[in-house]
Design an enzyme around this catalytic site. Structure first.
Site, PDB file in Angstrom:
ATOM      1  N   LYS A   1      -6.649  -4.352  -4.102  1.00 26.93           N
ATOM      2  CA  LYS A   1      -8.076  -4.586  -4.285  1.00 26.93           C
ATOM      3  C   LYS A   1      -8.316  -5.329  -5.599  1.00 26.93           C
ATOM      4  O   LYS A   1      -7.480  -5.254  -6.505  1.00 26.93           O
ATOM      5  CB  LYS A   1      -8.838  -3.254  -4.229  1.00 26.93           C
ATOM      6  CG  LYS A   1      -8.330  -2.177  -5.207  1.00 26.93           C
ATOM      7  CD  LYS A   1      -8.735  -2.444  -6.620  1.00 26.93           C
ATOM      8  CE  LYS A   1      -7.849  -1.812  -7.637  1.00 26.93           C
ATOM      9  NZ  LYS A   1      -8.046  -2.414  -8.987  1.00 26.93           N
TER      10      LYS A   1
ATOM     11  N   ARG B   1       8.781 -14.442  -9.483  1.00 28.88           N
ATOM     12  CA  ARG B   1       9.115 -15.812  -9.868  1.00 28.88           C
ATOM     13  C   ARG B   1      10.212 -15.821 -10.922  1.00 28.88           C
ATOM     14  O   ARG B   1      10.811 -16.856 -11.196  1.00 28.88           O
ATOM     15  CB  ARG B   1       7.856 -16.517 -10.382  1.00 28.88           C
ATOM     16  CG  ARG B   1       6.895 -16.842  -9.242  1.00 28.88           C
ATOM     17  CD  ARG B   1       5.565 -17.334  -9.723  1.00 28.88           C
ATOM     18  NE  ARG B   1       4.753 -17.792  -8.600  1.00 28.88           N
ATOM     19  CZ  ARG B   1       3.453 -18.007  -8.657  1.00 28.88           C
ATOM     20  NH1 ARG B   1       2.805 -17.784  -9.790  1.00 28.88           N
ATOM     21  NH2 ARG B   1       2.796 -18.431  -7.598  1.00 28.88           N
TER      22      ARG B   1
ATOM     23  N   ARG C   1      -6.568  -8.654 -16.554  1.00 31.16           N
ATOM     24  CA  ARG C   1      -7.947  -8.215 -16.304  1.00 31.16           C
ATOM     25  C   ARG C   1      -8.944  -8.884 -17.247  1.00 31.16           C
ATOM     26  O   ARG C   1     -10.147  -8.792 -17.032  1.00 31.16           O
ATOM     27  CB  ARG C   1      -8.052  -6.695 -16.474  1.00 31.16           C
ATOM     28  CG  ARG C   1      -7.251  -5.882 -15.474  1.00 31.16           C
ATOM     29  CD  ARG C   1      -7.358  -4.409 -15.810  1.00 31.16           C
ATOM     30  NE  ARG C   1      -6.619  -3.563 -14.892  1.00 31.16           N
ATOM     31  CZ  ARG C   1      -5.337  -3.260 -15.053  1.00 31.16           C
ATOM     32  NH1 ARG C   1      -4.671  -3.759 -16.085  1.00 31.16           N
ATOM     33  NH2 ARG C   1      -4.724  -2.464 -14.184  1.00 31.16           N
TER      34      ARG C   1
ATOM     35  N   ILE D   1       1.203  -1.533 -10.976  1.00 30.11           N
ATOM     36  CA  ILE D   1       0.702  -0.705  -9.878  1.00 30.11           C
ATOM     37  C   ILE D   1       1.737  -0.619  -8.760  1.00 30.11           C
ATOM     38  O   ILE D   1       1.892   0.419  -8.113  1.00 30.11           O
ATOM     39  CB  ILE D   1      -0.641  -1.260  -9.335  1.00 30.11           C
ATOM     40  CG1 ILE D   1      -1.208  -0.365  -8.238  1.00 30.11           C
ATOM     41  CG2 ILE D   1      -0.489  -2.675  -8.804  1.00 30.11           C
ATOM     42  CD1 ILE D   1      -1.641   1.004  -8.677  1.00 30.11           C
TER      43      ILE D   1
ATOM     44  N   TYR E   1       8.529 -15.962  -4.094  1.00 25.79           N
ATOM     45  CA  TYR E   1       7.768 -15.327  -3.016  1.00 25.79           C
ATOM     46  C   TYR E   1       8.093 -15.991  -1.683  1.00 25.79           C
ATOM     47  O   TYR E   1       8.153 -15.325  -0.640  1.00 25.79           O
ATOM     48  CB  TYR E   1       6.264 -15.421  -3.291  1.00 25.79           C
ATOM     49  CG  TYR E   1       5.833 -14.884  -4.633  1.00 25.79           C
ATOM     50  CD1 TYR E   1       6.477 -13.791  -5.223  1.00 25.79           C
ATOM     51  CD2 TYR E   1       4.783 -15.465  -5.335  1.00 25.79           C
ATOM     52  CE1 TYR E   1       6.091 -13.302  -6.460  1.00 25.79           C
ATOM     53  CE2 TYR E   1       4.382 -14.992  -6.570  1.00 25.79           C
ATOM     54  CZ  TYR E   1       5.036 -13.916  -7.131  1.00 25.79           C
ATOM     55  OH  TYR E   1       4.646 -13.436  -8.356  1.00 25.79           O
TER      56      TYR E   1
END
Length: 334
Positions: free
Chosen positions: A100, A40, A169, A17, A61
């Protein structure tokens, strides 16, 4: 303030995304610059940076958050990591656009919002669809009274990626499932269009043993004031759909592509009232760019975010109740 100043973004992770939609959207916007990306896997970060024309790549990060030249970060990490890295980014003084759903629970969302308030940084949830001007146009049609009183809303968002092995997911502990991934859009849109919160939810879910028992399909009812019911279905194991319908006492609003908007194609919607159906023309814009510019105006010009972090907390409250309803097969009062 320098009018040429752009908001400098760092991207935490190289999710699809981010690479396919959010980063290009920021790069095509008026007020933003994608200055760094972290993974990473440093080599992966470098490859993505080269591919997308990003100047700086980091192998962690933490290294990106330590970069004082970065104003804001976008977090497209798996859902269970949103809380941790939002709070760490806030502590590093970065403004945050988090993918989201904002969190896994309402409590997590509250903690994230509080951490950002304490650090004096902004937090926004990445629901890009609501930055598209067509949703203002839809709300204008509703407010005009042309379709009469709202009697109900129905929305759909489904696709079939059930054969995608290793998909995040499909990991229950990581916040997988259709409700978290796409059902959240229907909840958000209902709250946006009605301007209120539901009083109860009832959801039936199909929890798949083949996919770590996440909800691969969920169909729900949200109960709002004035006897308005909002029905929705979301699925990662069904044919593709992406629609929204607002049913009024005197007319109907139909949005054929409710949450996906390609700037190269029409995103028009339709209103049927007074015996005729007409097409409402919508500007062809990139809603990812508009989402980024909203954050940039808030940071650089002191304007309010269109959607405050409190909205994300409220959406998470409903989303959590929907998942609980599906798991317990019961109506949940909010």
């Amino acid at each position: 303030m320098n009018s040429d100043r752009k908001l400098r973004w760092g991207i935490l992770g190289s999710a699809s995304i981010a690479k396919g939609s959010v980063i290009p959207g920021l790069q095509q916007s008026e007020l933003n610059e994608v200055a760094a990306i972290a993974s990473r896997d440093e080599e992966k970060a470098k490859q993505t940076a080269d591919q997308l024309g990003i100047a700086q790549a980091y192998g962690s990060y933490e290294a990106l958050l330590a970069d004082d030249t970065i104003d804001a970060v976008y977090i497209p990490l798996p859902n269970h990591l949103h809380r941790e890295w939002t709070i760490r980014a806030a502590e590093a003084g970065k403004h945050i656009l988090c993918e989201k759903p904002l969190a896994l629970t309402e409590q997590e969302a509250r903690e994230m919002a509080q951490a950002c308030d304490d650090a004096g940084v902004l937090l926004a949830e990445a629901f890009m669809y609501r930055h598209h001007p067509r949703y203002d146009q839809i709300r204008d049609v509703i407010a005009s009274g042309e379709i009469g009183e709202i009697r109900g809303i129905h929305s759909t968002f489904s696709f079939n990626n059930s054969g995608s092995s290793g998909n995040v997911r499909f990991k229950r502990e990581w916040g997988g499932g259709a409700l978290y991934d796409i059902g959240c859009y229907s909840i958000s849109a209902a709250r946006l269009l009605l301007g209120q919160e539901p009083s109860a939810v009832t959801v039936i879910g199909m929890f798949s043993p083949e996919h770590d028992h996440v909800d691969m399909m969920a169909s729900g009812l949200l109960e709002f004031n004035d006897h308005v019911g909002v029905t929705f279905d979301s699925s990662m194991w069904a044919a593709f759909r992406n629609t929204l319908e607002v049913l009024g006492s005197d007319g109907i609003i139909e949005v054929p592509s409710a949450f996906i908007s390609n700037p190269d194609r029409s995103s028009n919607f339709y209103v049927t009232a007074g015996g005729e159906r007409r097409e409402i023309e919508v500007p062809q814009v990139n809603h990812y760019s508009l989402q980024g510019d909203d954050m940039a105006r808030a940071v650089l010009q002191g304007k309010d975010l269109r959607f405050a972090s409190s909205d994300a907390v409220a959406n998470m409250k409903v989303l959590e109740a929907c998942l609980r309803s599906a798991e317990e097969r019961t109506r949940i009062t909010l």
